[in-house]
Motif scaffolding. Sequence first.
Motif, PDB file in Angstrom:
ATOM      1  N   ASP A  51       0.838  -1.194   0.000  1.00 24.33           N
ATOM      2  CA  ASP A  51       0.000   0.000   0.000  1.00 24.33           C
ATOM      3  C   ASP A  51       0.876   1.248   0.000  1.00 24.33           C
ATOM      4  O   ASP A  51       1.087   1.876   1.042  1.00 24.33           O
ATOM      5  N   PRO A  52       1.419   1.632  -1.173  1.00 28.44           N
ATOM      6  CA  PRO A  52       2.330   2.781  -1.228  1.00 28.44           C
ATOM      7  C   PRO A  52       1.674   4.090  -0.819  1.00 28.44           C
ATOM      8  O   PRO A  52       2.321   4.949  -0.221  1.00 28.44           O
ATOM      9  N   ALA A  53       0.389   4.255  -1.124  1.00 29.02           N
ATOM     10  CA  ALA A  53      -0.296   5.497  -0.745  1.00 29.02           C
ATOM     11  C   ALA A  53      -0.340   5.641   0.773  1.00 29.02           C
ATOM     12  O   ALA A  53      -0.045   6.714   1.324  1.00 29.02           O
ATOM     13  N   ALA A  54      -0.681   4.558   1.462  1.00 31.92           N
ATOM     14  CA  ALA A  54      -0.731   4.599   2.923  1.00 31.92           C
ATOM     15  C   ALA A  54       0.657   4.830   3.514  1.00 31.92           C
ATOM     16  O   ALA A  54       0.812   5.548   4.514  1.00 31.92           O
ATOM     17  N   LEU A 107      -0.277  15.366  -0.859  1.00 31.99           N
ATOM     18  CA  LEU A 107      -0.974  16.483  -1.500  1.00 31.99           C
ATOM     19  C   LEU A 107      -1.564  17.439  -0.476  1.00 31.99           C
ATOM     20  O   LEU A 107      -1.659  18.649  -0.728  1.00 31.99           O
ATOM     21  N   LYS A 108      -1.938  16.933   0.688  1.00 33.88           N
ATOM     22  CA  LYS A 108      -2.426  17.814   1.753  1.00 33.88           C
ATOM     23  C   LYS A 108      -1.318  18.770   2.189  1.00 33.88           C
ATOM     24  O   LYS A 108      -1.554  19.977   2.387  1.00 33.88           O
ATOM     25  N   CYS A 109      -0.104  18.245   2.326  1.00 31.13           N
ATOM     26  CA  CYS A 109       1.042  19.097   2.662  1.00 31.13           C
ATOM     27  C   CYS A 109       1.322  20.090   1.534  1.00 31.13           C
ATOM     28  O   CYS A 109       1.653  21.256   1.791  1.00 31.13           O
ATOM     29  N   LEU A 110       1.201  19.621   0.288  1.00 30.85           N
ATOM     30  CA  LEU A 110       1.435  20.510  -0.851  1.00 30.85           C
ATOM     31  C   LEU A 110       0.451  21.685  -0.832  1.00 30.85           C
ATOM     32  O   LEU A 110       0.847  22.838  -1.049  1.00 30.85           O
ATOM     33  N   LYS A 111      -0.796  21.402  -0.555  1.00 35.27           N
ATOM     34  CA  LYS A 111      -1.803  22.473  -0.519  1.00 35.27           C
ATOM     35  C   LYS A 111      -1.506  23.464   0.608  1.00 35.27           C
ATOM     36  O   LYS A 111      -1.690  24.680   0.441  1.00 35.27           O
ATOM     37  N   LYS A 138       1.656   8.254   5.744  1.00 40.09           N
ATOM     38  CA  LYS A 138       2.265   8.212   7.070  1.00 40.09           C
ATOM     39  C   LYS A 138       3.527   9.055   7.132  1.00 40.09           C
ATOM     40  O   LYS A 138       3.819   9.691   8.153  1.00 40.09           O
ATOM     41  N   LYS A 139       4.274   9.100   6.028  1.00 43.60           N
ATOM     42  CA  LYS A 139       5.557   9.795   5.999  1.00 43.60           C
ATOM     43  C   LYS A 139       5.440  11.262   5.602  1.00 43.60           C
ATOM     44  O   LYS A 139       6.424  11.997   5.685  1.00 43.60           O
ATOM     45  N   ALA A 140       4.277  11.690   5.183  1.00 41.78           N
ATOM     46  CA  ALA A 140       4.141  12.989   4.511  1.00 41.78           C
ATOM     47  C   ALA A 140       4.691  14.161   5.322  1.00 41.78           C
ATOM     48  O   ALA A 140       5.467  14.981   4.803  1.00 41.78           O
ATOM     49  N   THR A 154       5.217  16.841  -1.844  1.00 43.63           N
ATOM     50  CA  THR A 154       4.704  18.001  -1.109  1.00 43.63           C
ATOM     51  C   THR A 154       4.991  19.318  -1.814  1.00 43.63           C
ATOM     52  O   THR A 154       4.788  20.382  -1.236  1.00 43.63           O
ATOM     53  N   GLY A 155       5.478  19.237  -3.059  1.00 43.47           N
ATOM     54  CA  GLY A 155       5.616  20.444  -3.860  1.00 43.47           C
ATOM     55  C   GLY A 155       6.993  21.060  -3.903  1.00 43.47           C
ATOM     56  O   GLY A 155       7.137  22.232  -4.252  1.00 43.47           O
TER      57      GLY A 155
END
Length: 275
Positions: free
Chosen positions: A24-27, A93-97, A31-33, A69-70
């Motif tokens: 599960d790469p997305a998960a 993407l949450k961090c990027l925003k 976790k690491k974001a 994260t941009g």
Amino acid sequence: MPGIINWDELWKAVHPGGFHHNGDPAAYWDKKAKAFNQRVMKHREWAEMQVASLKLQPHETVLDIGAGTGRLAIPMARMAKSVTALDRSGGMLKCLKANMQAEGISNITCIQRDWEEIGVDEIPPHDVVLSSNSLGVVDLRTALAKMDQLAKRAVYIFTFTDHRRDGGFMEFLMPEHSRRSPSWPADYLIIYNLLADMGIHADISIHRFESSEYYANLDDAVASWKEMHDISDEKVPKLREFLSQKLIPTDQGLQMHRRSKIARISWQKDMQFEV
């Protein structure tokens, strides 16, 4: 026409476990974001140098594959008309925003999708298509072909030339689980040669990258690395031993200084010819 070496199959052999982080790469990246964001967004000078090499124009659009994260999407958005940031991780993407809001950037569109799963008919062509250390794919030929198909002016791929960007940590921690045979070529060579087999005549250049991170003390460093690298409790003493050898006392705290080399593989669409 394929050559003597099947570079696509060699890519799969070099990465026998794939890139799927326990399935599960997305998960995994969710976790690491936050920790990842704190680390990579510090290296602005290198990001600016990478973006400057793209020679973006104000009217151009950019597709950033595995935007994270941009780190590159934000400086690219300042130069280009718009950026599409594609990433499988909603946490990234949450961090990027959040970074966009902090930087006053509004011309980045975020899409949470996996590059291997998205079809070329689901996303419009962009002037420039970019992947920076994000080609964690199993089917490399298809991934590269999609990048080429969706690019109107150019494609750029940045990738480390080796697997020692962690300062040799994984080899130190688990030498019995070496990721690759010494005789296998580095990822960037596989990518470059596969492109040649596909009739894409790419340019390649090697750039030196240096980075420093600072920690208040050894416990701070151990906690940070334990979280980022998913180190189990029983391996923490080994992690502490590694960091005690690598960290250098400075006025800013304990410094971890790392040197890496990064390959930039690129091709201009108007320079490609039928073969």
